[in-house]
Design an enzyme around this catalytic site. Structure first.
Site, PDB file in Angstrom:
ATOM      1  N   GLY A  92       0.797  -1.235   0.000  1.00  0.00           N
ATOM      2  CA  GLY A  92       0.000   0.000   0.000  1.00  0.00           C
ATOM      3  C   GLY A  92       0.823   1.274   0.000  1.00  0.00           C
ATOM      4  N   GLN A  93       2.150   1.153  -0.118  1.00  0.00           N
ATOM      5  CA  GLN A  93       2.981   2.359  -0.129  1.00  0.00           C
ATOM      6  C   GLN A  93       2.789   3.110  -1.440  1.00  0.00           C
ATOM      7  OE1 GLN A  93       7.222   1.649   0.382  1.00  0.00           O
ATOM      8  NE2 GLN A  93       7.625   3.792   0.932  1.00  0.00           N
ATOM      9  N   THR A  94       2.544   4.404  -1.343  1.00  0.00           N
ATOM     10  CA  THR A  94       2.380   5.223  -2.551  1.00  0.00           C
ATOM     11  C   THR A  94       3.462   6.292  -2.667  1.00  0.00           C
ATOM     12  OG1 THR A  94       0.853   6.744  -1.436  1.00  0.00           O
ATOM     13  CG2 THR A  94      -0.129   4.869  -2.617  1.00  0.00           C
ATOM     14  N   VAL A  95       4.034   6.703  -1.532  1.00  0.00           N
ATOM     15  CA  VAL A  95       5.163   7.646  -1.557  1.00  0.00           C
ATOM     16  C   VAL A  95       6.385   6.881  -1.044  1.00  0.00           C
ATOM     17  CG1 VAL A  95       6.121   9.784  -0.645  1.00  0.00           C
ATOM     18  CG2 VAL A  95       3.685   9.669  -1.218  1.00  0.00           C
ATOM     19  N   HIS A  99       7.956   6.844   5.775  1.00  0.00           N
ATOM     20  CA  HIS A  99       7.075   7.627   6.644  1.00  0.00           C
ATOM     21  C   HIS A  99       6.130   6.687   7.361  1.00  0.00           C
ATOM     22  CE1 HIS A  99       4.888   7.049   2.906  1.00  0.00           C
ATOM     23  NE2 HIS A  99       3.773   7.121   3.650  1.00  0.00           N
ATOM     24  N   HIS A 101       2.266   6.707   9.379  1.00  0.00           N
ATOM     25  CA  HIS A 101       1.015   7.451   9.613  1.00  0.00           C
ATOM     26  C   HIS A 101       0.603   7.313  11.075  1.00  0.00           C
ATOM     27  CE1 HIS A 101      -0.464   7.629   5.290  1.00  0.00           C
ATOM     28  NE2 HIS A 101       0.520   6.769   5.195  1.00  0.00           N
TER      29      HIS A 101
HETATM   30  P1  5GP Z   1       1.481   5.784   1.815  1.00  0.00           P
HETATM   31  O1  5GP Z   1       0.360   5.053   1.135  1.00  0.00           O
HETATM   32  O2  5GP Z   1       2.727   5.862   0.970  1.00  0.00           O
HETATM   33  O3  5GP Z   1       1.732   5.278   3.197  1.00  0.00           O
HETATM   34  O4  5GP Z   1       0.895   7.232   2.043  1.00  0.00           O
HETATM   35  C1  5GP Z   1       1.345   8.403   1.438  1.00  0.00           C
HETATM   36  C2  5GP Z   1       0.546   9.526   2.056  1.00  0.00           C
HETATM   37  O5  5GP Z   1       1.140  10.744   1.659  1.00  0.00           O
HETATM   38  C3  5GP Z   1      -0.926   9.582   1.613  1.00  0.00           C
HETATM   39  O6  5GP Z   1      -1.754   9.414   2.750  1.00  0.00           O
HETATM   40  C4  5GP Z   1      -1.071  10.957   0.985  1.00  0.00           C
HETATM   41  O7  5GP Z   1      -2.273  11.594   1.330  1.00  0.00           O
HETATM   42  C5  5GP Z   1       0.134  11.701   1.512  1.00  0.00           C
HETATM   43  N1  5GP Z   1       0.652  12.694   0.592  1.00  0.00           N
HETATM   44  C6  5GP Z   1       0.963  12.499  -0.718  1.00  0.00           C
HETATM   45  N2  5GP Z   1       1.444  13.637  -1.254  1.00  0.00           N
HETATM   46  C7  5GP Z   1       1.442  14.564  -0.258  1.00  0.00           C
HETATM   47  C8  5GP Z   1       1.838  15.943  -0.190  1.00  0.00           C
HETATM   48  O8  5GP Z   1       2.279  16.553  -1.163  1.00  0.00           O
HETATM   49  N3  5GP Z   1       1.701  16.562   1.001  1.00  0.00           N
HETATM   50  C9  5GP Z   1       1.215  15.909   2.099  1.00  0.00           C
HETATM   51  N4  5GP Z   1       1.114  16.619   3.223  1.00  0.00           N
HETATM   52  N5  5GP Z   1       0.845  14.628   2.074  1.00  0.00           N
HETATM   53  C10 5GP Z   1       0.956  13.959   0.908  1.00  0.00           C
END
Ligand code: 5GP
Ligand code: ZN
Length: 137
Positions: A92-95, A99, A101
């Site tokens: 589920g990682q998108t960035v 990090h 949550h």
């Molecule tokens: P992942 O799915 O990788 O754990 O979550 C990435 C999170 O980064 C998502 O919840 C998304 O809303 C958040 N996110 C993506 N781009 C940005 C951004 O430019 N600024 C902030 N504050 N959050 C972001």
């Protein structure tokens, strides 16, 4: 890393709403928050996922997380808090910049993580654990 959105946030090249920053970590509001007070705690250096964290970074990111969790509790009095941390697209990682949550939780707030319990026999757990012990560094 030049095309990483969180590196740009760390460097101040794109705006973010910060909660806390120190030498190794940055905590800021998730732009797509699930509930008010949803914070992301990121490491400052570009580390793609948990496998790239050294002991110092790992300790720093969890210290900040625990500190911000106490602030979330004090500020929002949520019914619960979920820590969510994904490594790899399949998880589920998108960035792809490490990090974690911190999500304030409430009964029936719509956030679901299904947990398909398999309950394997003890011998299977023993074999799984042995495989992991052999892989520990
Ligand atoms: P992942 O799915 O990788 O754990 O979550 C990435 C999170 O980064 C998502 O919840 C998304 O809303 C958040 N996110 C993506 N781009 C940005 C951004 O430019 N600024 C902030 N504050 N959050 C972001
Ligand atoms: Zn990055």
């Amino acid at each position: 890393m030049s095309d990483c959105v969180f590196c740009k946030i760390v460097a101040g090249q794109i705006p973010s709403t910060k909660v806390h920053e120190d030498e190794l970590t940055l905590a800021f509001m998730d732009i797509g928050e699930v509930n008010p007070g949803h914070v992301l705690v990121a490491v400052r250096p570009h580390v793609e996922n948990i496998y790239g964290l050294n002991d110092v970074l790992a300790a720093a990111v969890f210290r900040t997380t625990a500190r911000v969790a106490r602030a979330v509790k004090k500020a929002y009095s949520p019914e619960g808090v979920t820590l969510y941390q994904a490594n790899g697209a399949a998880a589920g990682q998108t960035v792809f910049h490490f990090h974690l949550h911190l999500v304030p939780r409430y009964d029936r707030d719509g956030l679901r993580l299904t947990w398909p319990t398999k309950n394997p026999p003890r011998e299977q757990l023993e074999a799984n654990a042995a495989k992991l012990r052999a892989a520990l560094e």
